[in-house]
Scaffold this active site. Structure first.
Site, PDB file in Angstrom:
ATOM      1  N   ARG A 150     -24.279  -8.777  27.974  1.00  0.00           N
ATOM      2  CA  ARG A 150     -23.687 -10.300  27.800  1.00  0.00           C
ATOM      3  C   ARG A 150     -21.964  -9.789  28.218  1.00  0.00           C
ATOM      4  O   ARG A 150     -21.245 -10.967  28.846  1.00  0.00           O
ATOM      5  CB  ARG A 150     -23.591 -11.353  26.895  1.00  0.00           C
ATOM      6  CG  ARG A 150     -25.427 -11.800  26.757  1.00  0.00           C
ATOM      7  CD  ARG A 150     -25.681 -12.629  25.344  1.00  0.00           C
ATOM      8  NE  ARG A 150     -25.612 -11.582  24.366  1.00  0.00           N
ATOM      9  CZ  ARG A 150     -26.564 -11.443  23.705  1.00  0.00           C
ATOM     10  NH1 ARG A 150     -26.394 -12.457  23.279  1.00  0.00           N
ATOM     11  NH2 ARG A 150     -26.948 -10.759  22.761  1.00  0.00           N
ATOM     12  N   GLY A 175     -30.153 -14.604  15.227  1.00  0.00           N
ATOM     13  CA  GLY A 175     -31.260 -15.174  14.020  1.00  0.00           C
ATOM     14  C   GLY A 175     -31.382 -15.997  13.144  1.00  0.00           C
ATOM     15  O   GLY A 175     -30.325 -15.917  12.365  1.00  0.00           O
ATOM     16  N   ASN A 178      16.145  15.028  39.397  1.00  0.00           N
ATOM     17  CA  ASN A 178      15.491  16.148  38.758  1.00  0.00           C
ATOM     18  C   ASN A 178      14.566  16.679  39.516  1.00  0.00           C
ATOM     19  O   ASN A 178      13.597  17.550  39.783  1.00  0.00           O
ATOM     20  CB  ASN A 178      14.974  15.813  37.445  1.00  0.00           C
ATOM     21  CG  ASN A 178      13.971  14.385  38.068  1.00  0.00           C
ATOM     22  OD1 ASN A 178      14.037  14.088  38.453  1.00  0.00           O
ATOM     23  ND2 ASN A 178      12.357  14.776  37.120  1.00  0.00           N
TER      24      ASN A 178
HETATM   25  C1  UD1 Z   1     -29.699  -9.067  16.369  1.00  0.00           C
HETATM   26  C2  UD1 Z   1     -30.992  -9.326  15.647  1.00  0.00           C
HETATM   27  C3  UD1 Z   1     -29.878 -11.165  14.972  1.00  0.00           C
HETATM   28  C4  UD1 Z   1     -28.598 -11.524  14.901  1.00  0.00           C
HETATM   29  C5  UD1 Z   1     -27.335 -10.287  15.173  1.00  0.00           C
HETATM   30  C6  UD1 Z   1     -26.748 -10.476  14.367  1.00  0.00           C
HETATM   31  C7  UD1 Z   1     -33.059  -9.069  16.177  1.00  0.00           C
HETATM   32  C8  UD1 Z   1     -34.014  -8.903  16.941  1.00  0.00           C
HETATM   33  N1  UD1 Z   1     -31.848  -9.487  16.145  1.00  0.00           N
HETATM   34  O1  UD1 Z   1     -29.363 -10.045  17.391  1.00  0.00           O
HETATM   35  O2  UD1 Z   1     -31.126 -11.886  14.063  1.00  0.00           O
HETATM   36  O3  UD1 Z   1     -28.638 -12.558  14.113  1.00  0.00           O
HETATM   37  O4  UD1 Z   1     -28.459  -8.931  15.893  1.00  0.00           O
HETATM   38  O5  UD1 Z   1     -25.547 -10.049  15.588  1.00  0.00           O
HETATM   39  O6  UD1 Z   1     -32.204  -8.652  15.547  1.00  0.00           O
HETATM   40  N2  UD1 Z   1     -29.908  -2.645  20.059  1.00  0.00           N
HETATM   41  C9  UD1 Z   1     -30.132  -1.150  20.591  1.00  0.00           C
HETATM   42  N3  UD1 Z   1     -31.691  -0.175  21.190  1.00  0.00           N
HETATM   43  C10 UD1 Z   1     -32.377  -2.296  21.408  1.00  0.00           C
HETATM   44  C11 UD1 Z   1     -31.452  -2.910  21.181  1.00  0.00           C
HETATM   45  C12 UD1 Z   1     -30.191  -3.475  20.783  1.00  0.00           C
HETATM   46  O7  UD1 Z   1     -29.896  -0.392  19.927  1.00  0.00           O
HETATM   47  O8  UD1 Z   1     -33.003  -1.649  22.261  1.00  0.00           O
HETATM   48  C13 UD1 Z   1     -28.250  -2.469  19.320  1.00  0.00           C
HETATM   49  C14 UD1 Z   1     -27.316  -2.877  20.388  1.00  0.00           C
HETATM   50  O9  UD1 Z   1     -26.554  -2.170  20.435  1.00  0.00           O
HETATM   51  C15 UD1 Z   1     -26.554  -3.843  18.999  1.00  0.00           C
HETATM   52  C16 UD1 Z   1     -27.485  -4.523  17.869  1.00  0.00           C
HETATM   53  O10 UD1 Z   1     -28.587  -3.555  17.928  1.00  0.00           O
HETATM   54  O11 UD1 Z   1     -25.344  -2.887  18.305  1.00  0.00           O
HETATM   55  C17 UD1 Z   1     -27.443  -6.076  18.092  1.00  0.00           C
HETATM   56  O12 UD1 Z   1     -28.546  -5.921  19.368  1.00  0.00           O
HETATM   57  P1  UD1 Z   1     -27.945  -7.074  20.164  1.00  0.00           P
HETATM   58  O13 UD1 Z   1     -29.030  -7.163  21.410  1.00  0.00           O
HETATM   59  O14 UD1 Z   1     -27.105  -7.591  20.092  1.00  0.00           O
HETATM   60  O15 UD1 Z   1     -29.249  -8.459  19.170  1.00  0.00           O
HETATM   61  P2  UD1 Z   1     -28.761 -10.018  18.629  1.00  0.00           P
HETATM   62  O16 UD1 Z   1     -29.397 -10.619  19.804  1.00  0.00           O
HETATM   63  O17 UD1 Z   1     -27.155  -9.728  18.676  1.00  0.00           O
HETATM   64 CA    CA Z   2     -25.332  -8.985  18.555  1.00  0.00          CA
END
Ligand code: UD1
Ligand code: CA
Length: 460
Positions: free
Chosen positions: A15, A139, A385
């Site tokens: 995003r 979530g 210079n």
């Molecule tokens: C996640 C939570 C959601 C919560 C929100 C809070 C899950 C399924 N959902 O959603 O419940 O409200 O965070 O901000 O966990 N990442 C990895 N590997 C992956 C996917 C993600 O390392 O395969 C890391 C991302 O870099 C990031 C974090 O995990 O720093 C969260 O991932 P993101 O995709 O932003 O999750 P949200 O959709 O925000």
């Molecule tokens: Ca997030």
């Protein structure tokens, strides 16, 4: 209790629409994940694992000195990300704090709160939750009629009723290491995004009689997750405000915090005043009793006490006490202004040292120049210079006086106490105490105007 932390930072950050991994996007001059790291360290946790993936080498390079790096390839979701830390935490029997790398506003205070809640609940998992007026994108935390947490449902999988819930998952958890990785292995990607959701662990734990606790964050503004660049700007505004608040509480006057942009690491001394439309970046240090701005832009500077800077740019330079800069000066990298130097309007300096009490009051360019003490540089002085191939130095001795509109063709040296006549183009060294003049002599043609009239119009 023995503690470790895992920071999940492998996601692409779709995003953000960016080539740069999301967690490296900067907020107030520092990558967002560095704030998470700082809060974790502040909470006293030393054993830190960072899970990297999308362009992970960039993230690893930036943080390998501060955390053990593990790779997640491909990125199949937050549960899958945490699973990659299994090897790094082999044999660890304490509690594991898990945090997303995209929640930069969280403070060590809140981390200590959730650790305390986890300890006192004797839970296998504790979720940090927050009640938000606008929960969209997070979530949701589903509780039963007696208030116990039942599960966490992602926005994309939620029913209309669940979407109305205002209590959200912050993505920050504390787990007992005991059995954690075995249960993570049981998570399946049966959901709208086909991802391995870490949030599914709540239901799995409850089904297996492993108690789950939830702790509501006292300050919900700390749990903003950065998913797109609008949220990046929101975080920037909040952290910027946090920084100006901190400065004000430490004795710095900030006339207008809304138009003052100060990076996190910047230090400003007491009784200094920051005027509006000022940007202070990098590792800048500013002493006491300074007046900075309006309209100052400083980057990686060291500024002493009682210094004035108005409407000017100063980059990677040192400015000693009682100097005055601007308006409209440009001090480029590698300069040093000793005590009581005055740099006035439309002056550009580059790799130049200006000695104590010397003045460059207007319209000058000094590059690769060393100026002694008590020197006056007249308006319009230019050091030439650059000969088109390389740069050459200029030396101006103590007490010299450079007349206005002088060109100093480098390499050249003006001795101590020497005087340069205005309008000179100086190509040879001028000895100490001498006068150097290099310009056409003035010629007077008497009655020239009248004679021209006769020439052009003829005699009366
Ligand atoms: C996640 C939570 C959601 C919560 C929100 C809070 C899950 C399924 N959902 O959603 O419940 O409200 O965070 O901000 O966990 N990442 C990895 N590997 C992956 C996917 C993600 O390392 O395969 C890391 C991302 O870099 C990031 C974090 O995990 O720093 C969260 O991932 P993101 O995709 O932003 O999750 P949200 O959709 O925000
Ligand atoms: Ca997030």
């Amino acid at each position: 209790m023995e503690l470790a932390a895992v920071i999940l930072a492998a996601g692409k950050g779709t995003r953000m629409k960016s080539e740069l991994p999301k967690v490296l996007h900067k907020i107030c001059g520092r990558p967002m994940v560095s704030y998470v790291l700082k809060a974790v360290k502040g909470a006293g946790i030393e054993r830190i694992v960072m899970v990297v993936g999308h362009r992970g080498e960039l993230v690893a390079e930036a943080f390998q000195a501060e955390a053990a790096i593990v790779y997640q390839e491909p990125q199949l979701g937050t549960a899958h990300a945490l699973l990659q830390a299994k090897g790094a935490l082999a044999g660890f029997g304490g509690h594991v704090l898990v945090l997303p790398g995209d929640t930069p506003l969280v403070t060590e205070r809140t981390l200590l709160d959730i650790l305390e809640a986890h300890r006192s609940a004797h839970a296998f998992a504790t979720v940090l939750t927050a009640c938000l007026e606008e929960p969209a994108g997070y979530g949701r935390v589903v509780r039963d009629s007696s208030g116990r947490v039942v599960k966490i449902v992602e926005q994309k999988d939620a029913t209309a009723d669940e979407l109305a819930i205002k209590e959200v998952n912050t993505g920050i958890y504390c787990f007992s290491a005991d059995g954690l990785f075995a249960y993570l292995d049981r998570i399946r990607p049966d959901n709208a995004q086909n991802e391995y959701y870490l949030t599914d662990l709540v239901e799995i734990y409850l089904q297996n009689n492993r108690p789950v606790a939830a702790y509501r964050a006292a300050r919900p503004e700390e749990v903003l997750g950065i998913n797109d660049r609008r949220q990046l700007a929101q975080a920037e505004a909040l952290l910027r405000r946090r920084k100006t608040d901190e400065l004000m509480l430490s004795g710095v006057t900030v006339i207008d915090p809304a138009s003052t942009f100060v990076d996190q690491e910047v230090v400003v001394g007491r009784d200094s005043v920051i005027y509006p439309f000022t940007v202070i970046e990098g590792n800048s240090v500013i002493g006491k009793n300074c007046a900075i701005g309006p309209g100052a832009h400083l980057k990686d500077v060291r500024i002493g006490e009682n210094v004035l800077v108005t409407n000017s740019v100063v980059v990677e330079s040192v400015v000693e006490d009682y100097c005055s800069i601007g308006p409209f000066a440009y001090i480029r990298p590698g300069c040093r202004l000793k005590r009581k130097v005055k740099i006035g309007d439309f002056v550009e300096l580059k790799k130049t040292v200006v000695g104590e009490n010397s003045k460059v009051p207007h319209l000058s360019y000094l590059g690769d120049t060393t100026v002694g003490a008590d020197v006056n540089i007249g308006a319009g002085t230019i050091t030439c210079n650059y000969d088109g191939v390389r740069k050459w130095p200029t030396y101006i001795g103590d007490g010299a006086f450079i007349g206005s509109n002088t060109n100093l063709v480098a390499p050249v040296e003006v001795g101590a106490g020497a005087v340069i006549g205005a309008g000179s183009t100086i190509t040879k060294n001028v000895p100490p105490g001498a006068l150097g003049v290099a310009r056409g002599r003035q010629r007077i043609v008497e009655r020239w105007s009248a004679r021209r009239k006769i020439r052009e119009e003829g005699p009366d």
